[in-house]
Design a protein around this motif. Structure first.
Motif, short mmCIF file in Angstrom:
data_model
loop_
_atom_site.label_atom_id
_atom_site.label_comp_id
_atom_site.label_asym_id
_atom_site.label_seq_id
_atom_site.Cartn_x
_atom_site.Cartn_y
_atom_site.Cartn_z
N MET A 5 1.13 7.19 -1.15
CA MET A 5 0.16 7.33 -0.44
C MET A 5 0.65 7.99 0.84
O MET A 5 1.88 7.94 1.44
CB MET A 5 -0.38 6.05 0.42
CG MET A 5 -1.14 5.19 -0.81
SD MET A 5 -2.70 5.73 -1.30
CE MET A 5 -3.55 4.95 0.21
N ASN A 6 -0.11 9.19 1.51
CA ASN A 6 0.24 10.12 2.48
C ASN A 6 0.10 9.41 3.67
O ASN A 6 -0.76 8.27 3.83
CB ASN A 6 -0.55 11.20 2.55
CG ASN A 6 -0.26 12.12 1.45
OD1 ASN A 6 0.82 12.16 0.90
ND2 ASN A 6 -1.36 12.86 1.04
N ARG A 21 0.94 -1.28 -0.10
CA ARG A 21 0.15 0.04 0.00
C ARG A 21 1.02 1.17 -0.07
O ARG A 21 0.86 2.21 0.85
CB ARG A 21 -1.02 0.02 1.15
CG ARG A 21 -2.06 0.91 0.94
CD ARG A 21 -2.88 0.79 -0.12
NE ARG A 21 -3.93 0.03 0.01
CZ ARG A 21 -4.38 -0.70 -1.18
NH1 ARG A 21 -3.84 -1.09 -1.96
NH2 ARG A 21 -5.63 -1.54 -0.72
N GLU A 22 1.79 1.00 -1.01
CA GLU A 22 2.59 2.40 -1.13
C GLU A 22 2.03 3.45 -1.97
O GLU A 22 2.34 4.71 -1.85
CB GLU A 22 3.88 2.16 -1.57
CG GLU A 22 4.79 1.19 -0.72
CD GLU A 22 6.32 1.07 -1.16
OE1 GLU A 22 6.49 1.69 -2.09
OE2 GLU A 22 6.98 0.53 -0.17
N HIS A 23 0.94 3.06 -2.93
CA HIS A 23 0.44 4.00 -3.86
C HIS A 23 -0.94 3.85 -4.04
O HIS A 23 -1.46 3.06 -3.26
CB HIS A 23 0.98 3.72 -5.32
CG HIS A 23 2.41 3.91 -5.31
ND1 HIS A 23 3.33 2.88 -5.35
CD2 HIS A 23 3.08 5.18 -5.81
CE1 HIS A 23 4.66 3.63 -5.48
NE2 HIS A 23 4.52 4.72 -5.86
N ARG A 24 -1.68 4.69 -4.65
CA ARG A 24 -2.94 4.61 -4.64
C ARG A 24 -3.58 3.13 -4.98
O ARG A 24 -2.94 2.52 -6.09
CB ARG A 24 -3.48 5.46 -5.58
CG ARG A 24 -4.94 5.51 -6.25
CD ARG A 24 -5.48 6.44 -7.57
NE ARG A 24 -6.73 6.16 -7.81
CZ ARG A 24 -7.47 6.97 -8.61
NH1 ARG A 24 -6.67 7.94 -9.28
NH2 ARG A 24 -8.68 6.46 -9.06
N PRO A 25 -4.65 2.61 -4.50
CA PRO A 25 -5.05 1.16 -4.74
C PRO A 25 -5.24 1.21 -6.07
O PRO A 25 -5.94 1.91 -6.87
CB PRO A 25 -6.31 0.97 -3.92
CG PRO A 25 -6.21 2.15 -2.69
CD PRO A 25 -5.30 3.25 -3.25
N TYR A 26 -4.99 -0.10 -6.72
CA TYR A 26 -5.34 -0.47 -8.27
C TYR A 26 -5.69 -2.03 -8.22
O TYR A 26 -4.95 -2.62 -7.78
CB TYR A 26 -4.29 -0.05 -9.10
CG TYR A 26 -4.34 -0.37 -10.32
CD1 TYR A 26 -4.96 0.17 -11.14
CD2 TYR A 26 -3.62 -1.51 -11.12
CE1 TYR A 26 -5.37 -0.13 -12.56
CE2 TYR A 26 -3.89 -1.93 -12.43
CZ TYR A 26 -4.78 -1.18 -13.14
OH TYR A 26 -4.96 -1.31 -14.44
#
Length: 430
Positions: free
Chosen positions: A429-430, A87-92
């Motif tokens: 992701m923040n 979960r480092e980036h926006r979910p895809y």
């Protein structure tokens, strides 16, 4: 006014178009540096398996625009599964976070295998053996099971999105008349058609629509800009050009390789050289292939939207274009003749999107080299990714394939797709 299907090339030119399709689709997994590429982790391993599987298919799946669609289905699934764990980036694809201790190796292998096995069932035996090998190297237990589960979830979500348009609608051929592309004919009078026109209407992966990045389009036939592009490719792109240098000829031929193989093999080498871990590799190959697929879809939609003629027709029939600055040459012929419209340049859509993705990940000043199926064993070095984009633009003119405007606008389209992908899907992701 041309008669119906009047662009009838001599047998050699029609044969060249067929050779182009075969060369663009064909690929030997034992050739060149791809077979020697390091396999630092499960992502790179399954990227090579996917590449070899896709490029071994019929042209409706392995021709350049289609190949990137299927590579994106695999790498998008891999990225979605790994991203659900980290979960480092926006979910895809996978919206809920997976167990952070789940096996990423199991997730990668499962996501890639499920997509490939579903889309190309004839390859089941080889794919199953590779999958069994991947899972066999992972210790049994709940973390392995959790990885398999999230990989399967990502693959199922990807397959449900409907990107494989081989059985779907295809765009109509352009109308007849000056400025419009018409298929060449074989010696027997059979039209030589695009093997994967469905890509023009395929479901995109990240962007909003297949026409989101519509280019400005070809120059008007009567314009000075069109005449300048016409006379440039007429002089430099003729197969028997007296002004093209030997080096330019070599470069034009060099870039006639399937770009899905070209850019994924570059990415695998860089991933190995820089020792990317499994998460970093998933992001790299996800950004590369998802962007290239959406660039392919938008590019092919543009091609059939404008339906612009290629230099061979424009030059042979210049007496119909209404431009006093163009002169016809009924014997003019290019090196290669792809069986679809000119504008924009597919090689530059693919190349600019792939190189922009690599630039975004590694930084522009990253030395790398490119190999070509046309010259096995040759390594063409570059000091920065932007240098390669510039060379591909020129190469398509030297090969007689495109007008400069088609090249430049194709490269712009590819870059725009990557910018969109980075902004909307690959922000931390923040």
């Amino acid at each position: 006014m041309r008669s119906p299907r009047s662009i009838r090339a001599v047998g050699a030119i029609a044969a060249a178009a067929l050779v182009f399709v075969a060369a663009a689709a064909g690929y030997s997994p034992k050739s060149g540096d791809v077979a020697r590429a390091a396999l630092p982790n499960e992502v790179s391993k399954w990227n090579e398996i996917a590449q070899n599987t896709v490029l071994a298919q019929a042209p409706n799946a392995s021709a350049p625009p289609a190949a990137f669609v299927f590579m994106a289905m695999v790498q998008g699934s891999v990225y979605g599964a790994v991203n659900a764990i980290d979960r480092e980036h926006r979910p895809y694809l996978v919206m809920e976070r997976a167990d952070p201790d789940a096996s990423k190796e199991a997730a990668v292998a499962t996501a890639a295998f499920r997509v490939l096995d579903t889309v190309f069932p004839a390859q089941h035996a080889a794919l199953q053996a590779a999958y069994d090998g991947s899972l066999g190297a992972i210790p049994d237990g709940p973390m392995k099971d959790a990885g398999i589960a999230v990989g399967a979830e990502a693959a199922t979500a990807m397959l449900a999105e409907g990107h494989d348009g081989r059985s779907g609608p295809i765009p109509p051929l352009p109308p007849q008349g000056p400025g419009f592309w018409e298929p060449l004919l074989t010696g027997g009078g059979v039209p030589i058609l695009d093997p994967s026109p469905w890509v023009a209407l395929a479901e995109p992966f990240l962007v909003k629509s297949s026409s989101q990045f519509r280019t400005d389009g070809p120059y008007a036939l009567t314009s000075d800009e069109y005449a300048a592009d016409f006379n440039e490719v007429k002089a430099l792109g003729d197969v028997d050009s007296a002004v093209r240098t030997a080096e330019q000829t070599h470069i034009a031929i060099f870039w006639q390789s399937n770009p899905a193989a070209t850019w994924n093999s570059v990415a695998r080498r860089l991933a190995g050289e820089q020792e990317l871990d499994i998460t970093e590799s998933a992001v790299l190959f996800g950004l590369l292939n998802l962007s290239a697929a959406d660039a392919s879809i938008n590019c092919w939609n543009d091609k059939y939207h404008y339906g612009f003629w290629r230099p061979i027709a424009a030059i042979r029939e210049a007496d119909t274009d209404g431009n006093p600055a163009t002169e016809p040459d009924p014997t003019w012929a290019p090196f290669f003749l792809p069986p679809y419209p000119d504008h924009p340049s597919g090689a530059n859509c693919f190349g600019a999107s792939s190189l922009s993705a690599l630039k975004a990940y590694f930084g522009d000043e990253t030395p790398f080299y490119v190999t070509s199926a046309q010259f096995p064993g040759e390594q063409r070095p570059f000091e920065r990714f932007s240098d390669a984009i510039s060379e591909i633009i020129e190469a398509r003119i030297w090969g007689g394939l495109h007008f400069r405007n088609a090249d430049v606008q194709g490269a712009t389209l590819g870059k725009q797709v990557v910018r969109y992908a980075k902004l909307h899907y690959f922000q931390p992701m923040n």
